[in-house]
Design a protein around this motif. Structure first.
Motif, mmCIF file in Angstrom:
data_model
loop_
_atom_site.group_PDB
_atom_site.id
_atom_site.type_symbol
_atom_site.label_atom_id
_atom_site.label_comp_id
_atom_site.label_asym_id
_atom_site.label_seq_id
_atom_site.Cartn_x
_atom_site.Cartn_y
_atom_site.Cartn_z
ATOM 1 N N UNK A 1 0.826 -1.209 0.000
ATOM 2 C CA UNK A 1 0.000 0.000 0.000
ATOM 3 C C UNK A 1 0.860 1.259 0.000
ATOM 4 N N UNK A 2 1.933 1.252 0.782
ATOM 5 C CA UNK A 2 2.827 2.406 0.821
ATOM 6 C C UNK A 2 3.529 2.593 -0.520
ATOM 7 N N UNK A 3 4.093 1.523 -1.046
ATOM 8 C CA UNK A 3 4.798 1.594 -2.330
ATOM 9 C C UNK A 3 3.869 2.077 -3.436
ATOM 10 N N UNK A 4 2.671 1.520 -3.474
ATOM 11 C CA UNK A 4 1.739 1.889 -4.538
ATOM 12 C C UNK A 4 1.215 3.311 -4.371
ATOM 13 N N UNK A 5 1.278 3.853 -3.169
ATOM 14 C CA UNK A 5 0.849 5.244 -2.961
ATOM 15 C C UNK A 5 1.784 6.225 -3.672
ATOM 16 N N UNK A 6 2.964 5.761 -4.112
ATOM 17 C CA UNK A 6 3.891 6.610 -4.862
ATOM 18 C C UNK A 6 3.439 6.794 -6.306
ATOM 19 N N UNK B 1 -2.620 -1.202 15.307
ATOM 20 C CA UNK B 1 -2.630 -1.031 13.852
ATOM 21 C C UNK B 1 -1.203 -0.752 13.398
ATOM 22 N N UNK B 2 -0.760 -1.442 12.345
ATOM 23 C CA UNK B 2 0.574 -1.187 11.813
ATOM 24 C C UNK B 2 0.559 0.102 11.004
ATOM 25 N N UNK B 3 1.374 1.060 11.449
ATOM 26 C CA UNK B 3 1.436 2.364 10.800
ATOM 27 C C UNK B 3 2.608 2.461 9.831
ATOM 28 N N UNK B 4 3.651 1.631 10.050
ATOM 29 C CA UNK B 4 4.848 1.706 9.196
ATOM 30 C C UNK B 4 5.680 0.463 9.394
ATOM 31 N N UNK C 1 -0.430 4.604 4.040
ATOM 32 C CA UNK C 1 -1.015 5.861 3.550
ATOM 33 C C UNK C 1 -1.819 6.609 4.622
ATOM 34 N N UNK C 2 -2.487 5.887 5.504
ATOM 35 C CA UNK C 2 -3.289 6.524 6.561
ATOM 36 C C UNK C 2 -2.435 7.271 7.580
ATOM 37 N N UNK C 3 -1.126 7.006 7.601
ATOM 38 C CA UNK C 3 -0.237 7.628 8.584
ATOM 39 C C UNK C 3 0.829 8.532 7.943
ATOM 40 N N UNK C 4 0.743 8.745 6.643
ATOM 41 C CA UNK C 4 1.709 9.609 5.976
ATOM 42 C C UNK C 4 1.453 11.064 6.348
#
Length: 156
Positions: A23-28, A63-66, A84-87
């Motif tokens: 999810x983080x990678x794809x948010x780029x 919840x895992x934030x990172x 993404x919810x914690x960026x």
């Protein structure tokens, strides 16, 4: 204000870590989420652990934030991924400070050239570009950065 707790990851969290990573990678915008990508990351996490990763998570009340993956013997920050919810909440800066506690004299990393938000942030955090090179697995151009204690740019 409540801050997520940085702690070692547990093996029973590896699948959730892989999902956060995707999810983080794809948010780029460099890739789209897919079952194939998720499967590859689920396979990669335990393989990287066997290969020397020290894996940490930022736990926000369960919840895992990172996720943060470091190869300490190689002085290598391999992955720093924020859900993404914690960026945008300075969690990356906290994880980078944690990394510098583990690797106080030198850290190197690589970042996809297309991920301008990330590499510009690393440059603001004192990392210096050393080279650009195509990754042989996917052909993407990668930027290699290094931070060293005592470097004028790194300590500003």
């Amino acid at each position: 204000m409540h801050h997520p707790v940085i702690r070692p990851a547990r093996p029973d969290e590896y699948d959730a870590i892989a999902r956060l990573w995707m999810e983080s990678w794809c948010s780029t915008g460099l890739e789209r989420p897919s079952d194939t990508l998720l499967s590859l990351l689920k396979e990669r996490v335990p393989r990287e652990m066997e290969g020397g990763w020290s894996l940490y998570v930022a736990d926000d009340g369960g919840q895992l934030a990172a996720m943060l993956a470091i190869n300490v013997p190689l002085l290598y920050l391999d992955q720093l991924m924020i859900a993404p919810s914690h960026q945008g909440r300075s969690l990356g800066r906290r994880l980078l400070a944690f990394t510098r506690e583990l690797l106080p004299d030198e850290v190197w990393l690589r970042c996809a050239e297309g991920n301008g938000k990330a590499w510009r942030w690393y440059e603001r955090e004192g990392f210096v570009l050393e080279k650009k090179q195509a990754d042989p697995l996917h052909g993407r151009i990668m930027k290699y950065y290094r931070w060293k204690r005592g470097d004028r740019a790194a300590d500003s």
